[in-house]
Design a protein around this motif. Structure first.
Motif, PDB file in Angstrom:
ATOM      1  N   GLU A 115       0.826  -1.211   0.000  1.00 58.02           N
ATOM      2  CA  GLU A 115       0.000   0.000   0.000  1.00 58.02           C
ATOM      3  C   GLU A 115       0.857   1.256   0.000  1.00 58.02           C
ATOM      4  OE1 GLU A 115      -3.549   2.183   2.599  1.00 58.02           O
ATOM      5  OE2 GLU A 115      -2.748   0.236   3.233  1.00 58.02           O
ATOM      6  N   ASP A 116       1.889   1.286   0.811  1.00 57.09           N
ATOM      7  CA  ASP A 116       2.694   2.507   0.898  1.00 57.09           C
ATOM      8  C   ASP A 116       3.644   2.664  -0.283  1.00 57.09           C
ATOM      9  OD1 ASP A 116       1.425   3.422   3.126  1.00 57.09           O
ATOM     10  OD2 ASP A 116       2.943   2.735   4.553  1.00 57.09           O
ATOM     11  N   VAL A 117       4.137   1.555  -0.845  1.00 56.73           N
ATOM     12  CA  VAL A 117       4.959   1.661  -2.051  1.00 56.73           C
ATOM     13  C   VAL A 117       4.123   2.209  -3.201  1.00 56.73           C
ATOM     14  CG1 VAL A 117       6.188   0.339  -3.809  1.00 56.73           C
ATOM     15  CG2 VAL A 117       6.631  -0.103  -1.394  1.00 56.73           C
ATOM     16  N   ASP A 118       2.912   1.663  -3.374  1.00 50.42           N
ATOM     17  CA  ASP A 118       2.045   2.167  -4.442  1.00 50.42           C
ATOM     18  C   ASP A 118       1.636   3.613  -4.184  1.00 50.42           C
ATOM     19  OD1 ASP A 118       2.148  -0.040  -6.032  1.00 50.42           O
ATOM     20  OD2 ASP A 118       0.150  -0.797  -5.526  1.00 50.42           O
ATOM     21  N   ARG A 119       1.360   3.936  -2.934  1.00 46.04           N
ATOM     22  CA  ARG A 119       0.969   5.298  -2.590  1.00 46.04           C
ATOM     23  C   ARG A 119       2.118   6.272  -2.878  1.00 46.04           C
ATOM     24  NH1 ARG A 119      -2.269   6.616   2.898  1.00 46.04           N
ATOM     25  NH2 ARG A 119      -3.787   5.369   1.736  1.00 46.04           N
ATOM     26  N   ALA A 120       3.347   5.870  -2.619  1.00 43.69           N
ATOM     27  CA  ALA A 120       4.503   6.734  -2.879  1.00 43.69           C
ATOM     28  C   ALA A 120       4.591   7.108  -4.352  1.00 43.69           C
ATOM     29  CB  ALA A 120       5.788   6.040  -2.426  1.00 43.69           C
ATOM     30  N   PHE A 121       4.284   6.137  -5.230  1.00 44.63           N
ATOM     31  CA  PHE A 121       4.335   6.454  -6.656  1.00 44.63           C
ATOM     32  C   PHE A 121       3.116   7.258  -7.091  1.00 44.63           C
ATOM     33  CE2 PHE A 121       3.687   5.806 -11.172  1.00 44.63           C
ATOM     34  CZ  PHE A 121       4.943   6.150 -11.653  1.00 44.63           C
ATOM     35  N   MET A 122       1.916   6.834  -6.634  1.00 49.39           N
ATOM     36  CA  MET A 122       0.686   7.513  -7.042  1.00 49.39           C
ATOM     37  C   MET A 122       0.687   8.992  -6.694  1.00 49.39           C
ATOM     38  SD  MET A 122      -2.187   4.707  -5.934  1.00 49.39           S
ATOM     39  CE  MET A 122      -3.517   5.904  -6.105  1.00 49.39           C
ATOM     40  N   TYR A 123       1.217   9.327  -5.495  1.00 52.02           N
ATOM     41  CA  TYR A 123       1.162  10.706  -5.022  1.00 52.02           C
ATOM     42  C   TYR A 123       2.520  11.398  -5.052  1.00 52.02           C
ATOM     43  CZ  TYR A 123      -3.420   9.110  -3.624  1.00 52.02           C
ATOM     44  OH  TYR A 123      -4.694   8.600  -3.646  1.00 52.02           O
ATOM     45  N   GLY A 124       3.510  10.724  -5.658  1.00 44.84           N
ATOM     46  CA  GLY A 124       4.827  11.319  -5.830  1.00 44.84           C
ATOM     47  C   GLY A 124       5.079  11.595  -7.305  1.00 44.84           C
ATOM     48  N   PRO A 125       5.915  10.793  -7.963  1.00 46.06           N
ATOM     49  CA  PRO A 125       6.215  11.055  -9.373  1.00 46.06           C
ATOM     50  C   PRO A 125       5.075  10.732 -10.323  1.00 46.06           C
ATOM     51  CG  PRO A 125       7.276   9.030  -8.644  1.00 46.06           C
ATOM     52  CD  PRO A 125       6.707   9.673  -7.412  1.00 46.06           C
ATOM     53  N   GLY A 126       4.135   9.873  -9.915  1.00 40.24           N
ATOM     54  CA  GLY A 126       3.104   9.415 -10.837  1.00 40.24           C
ATOM     55  C   GLY A 126       2.361  10.514 -11.578  1.00 40.24           C
ATOM     56  N   PRO A 127       1.720  11.458 -10.892  1.00 40.72           N
ATOM     57  CA  PRO A 127       0.976  12.503 -11.608  1.00 40.72           C
ATOM     58  C   PRO A 127       1.851  13.363 -12.516  1.00 40.72           C
ATOM     59  CG  PRO A 127       0.289  12.390  -9.311  1.00 40.72           C
ATOM     60  CD  PRO A 127       1.508  11.525  -9.432  1.00 40.72           C
ATOM     61  N   LYS A 128       3.044  13.741 -12.040  1.00 43.35           N
ATOM     62  CA  LYS A 128       3.927  14.588 -12.858  1.00 43.35           C
ATOM     63  C   LYS A 128       4.430  13.829 -14.081  1.00 43.35           C
ATOM     64  CE  LYS A 128       6.908  15.634  -9.651  1.00 43.35           C
ATOM     65  NZ  LYS A 128       8.099  16.276  -9.028  1.00 43.35           N
ATOM     66  N   TRP A 129       4.832  12.587 -13.882  1.00 43.15           N
ATOM     67  CA  TRP A 129       5.332  11.803 -15.002  1.00 43.15           C
ATOM     68  C   TRP A 129       4.221  11.485 -15.996  1.00 43.15           C
ATOM     69  CZ3 TRP A 129       9.638   7.778 -13.450  1.00 43.15           C
ATOM     70  CH2 TRP A 129      10.706   8.465 -12.863  1.00 43.15           C
ATOM     71  N   THR A 130       2.988  11.374 -15.513  1.00 43.96           N
ATOM     72  CA  THR A 130       1.866  11.146 -16.408  1.00 43.96           C
ATOM     73  C   THR A 130       1.675  12.319 -17.357  1.00 43.96           C
ATOM     74  OG1 THR A 130       0.708   9.718 -14.838  1.00 43.96           O
ATOM     75  CG2 THR A 130      -0.642  10.793 -16.507  1.00 43.96           C
ATOM     76  N   LEU A 131       1.861  13.531 -16.861  1.00 45.43           N
ATOM     77  CA  LEU A 131       1.654  14.712 -17.680  1.00 45.43           C
ATOM     78  C   LEU A 131       2.852  15.048 -18.560  1.00 45.43           C
ATOM     79  CD1 LEU A 131      -0.192  17.105 -15.219  1.00 45.43           C
ATOM     80  CD2 LEU A 131      -1.076  16.231 -17.386  1.00 45.43           C
ATOM     81  N   GLN A 132       4.065  14.789 -18.067  1.00 47.83           N
ATOM     82  CA  GLN A 132       5.235  15.313 -18.778  1.00 47.83           C
ATOM     83  C   GLN A 132       6.344  14.296 -19.019  1.00 47.83           C
ATOM     84  OE1 GLN A 132       6.002  18.566 -16.039  1.00 47.83           O
ATOM     85  NE2 GLN A 132       5.110  20.029 -17.490  1.00 47.83           N
ATOM     86  N   GLY A 133       6.181  13.068 -18.557  1.00 48.69           N
ATOM     87  CA  GLY A 133       7.266  12.109 -18.702  1.00 48.69           C
ATOM     88  C   GLY A 133       8.379  12.388 -17.713  1.00 48.69           C
ATOM     89  N   SER A 134       9.329  11.477 -17.605  1.00 49.35           N
ATOM     90  CA  SER A 134      10.375  11.617 -16.596  1.00 49.35           C
ATOM     91  C   SER A 134      11.407  12.682 -16.947  1.00 49.35           C
ATOM     92  CB  SER A 134      11.078  10.266 -16.384  1.00 49.35           C
ATOM     93  OG  SER A 134      11.677   9.822 -17.595  1.00 49.35           O
TER      94      SER A 134
END
Length: 307
Positions: free
Chosen positions: A209-228
């Protein structure tokens, strides 16, 4: 692009979604599947997939006609493009692609949805291997825009260009690989991240849960919009400045990345933590939430995405 007639070979999960994509974009679709329940499946699933696409893109102004045929020969009569969706079995793919060739004109591109096999291996028994390409979608394939395109050793460059144009015309976001690699691009990126995620859970660093949460609310949204790459470049004065400033930190992380093997102990640990994160929510509930949520996410990406 002018209206095309698309041949869909294999009406499993991927074939169903390709059918919906092409029909929603206005192309006529001819479908073949050898399974006994193909007609029932055809009538059960297609309306819901088209409804999903209406929600994402708006109602189609002139959807294409979709017809199911009992034989491969009838299905492929007069098609302009073929999307093959057979099982991930190399020998079967070789035979199937060669059989498809016998029913289409020499100028018709044949694209395979294979997620793991190499085009060079699949095209080995084809009469005209130059027109065989990979057109690998991302699941759920009717909603996700990504299509990975790559040719084999014998593929003509023009075939890749033509396939890309077909996918772009139906609203997909294709990427082209310059050479074959196992897993293509997206699965390799996911595989690298997921290996570390599994190892972190296995070693007790954090729960699923916390590993997935770290990605969902960390790099996930930004990388979704603009890539890494673009996203990281905004954290400094461009990408070169970012690499100078934060390169040592990333190098230290890379030097200590963990390894993961899916042995029985690891499988048990990951399964237990995942089941705890899921709780009493069922698979269908989670799938429905995912696909409903994707509509909003992908609309935002279409409006605000960098690429």
């Amino acid at each position: 692009m002018e209206k095309l007639t698309i041949g869909i070979v294999g009406f499993g999960v991927i074939g169903q979604r390709w059918t919906a994509c092409f029909a929603h974009a206005g192309h006529d679709v001819r479908v073949y599947d050898p399974t006994e329940r193909r007609a029932d499946t055809f009538h059960e699933v297609l309306p819901a997939l088209l409804t999903d696409l209406d929600a994402l893109k708006g109602p189609s102004s002139a959807p294409g006609a979709v017809h199911l045929f009992p034989t491969l020969a009838e299905t492929l009569d007069g098609v302009d493009f073929v999307q093959e969706n057979g099982p991930e079995d190399l020998q079967l793919k070789r035979r199937l692609l060669a059989e498809i060739e016998g029913h289409v004109g020499d100028a018709v591109i044949i694209a395979s949805s294979s997620s793991a096999l190499l085009v060079s291996d699949m095209q080995a028994e084809c009469r005209l291997p130059g027109r065989i390409v990979l057109g690998h979608p991302f699941n759920p394939a009717h909603l996700m825009p990504l299509v990975e395109i790559v040719g084999g050793k014998a593929t003509d460059a023009q075939a890749i260009t033509r396939a890309r144009a077909v996918y772009e015309a139906i609203g997909k976001k294709p990427v082209t690989l310059n050479r074959e690699v196992t897993g293509h691009i997206a699965l390799r990126l996911m595989g690298a991240m997921w290996r570390e995620a599994i190892a972190l859970v296995r070693d007790g660093v954090a729960s699923v849960e916390d590993v997935d949460r770290a990605f969902m609310y960390g790099p996930g949204p930004k990388w979704t919009l603009q890539g890494s790459f673009i996203s990281n470049s905004l954290n400094a004065d461009g990408i070169e400045d970012f690499l100078r400033k934060y390169g040592p930190t990333y190098q230290a992380i890379w030097d200590t990345l963990l390894d993961a093997r899916l042995d029985s102990e690891t499988v048990r640990a990951i399964s237990a933590s995942t089941n705890a994160a899921v709780g009493d929510r069922g698979q269908e509930e989670l799938k429905a939430a995912r696909e409903a949520g994707l509509v909003g996410v992908l609309r935002t990406v279409a409006e605000r995405g960098a690429l």
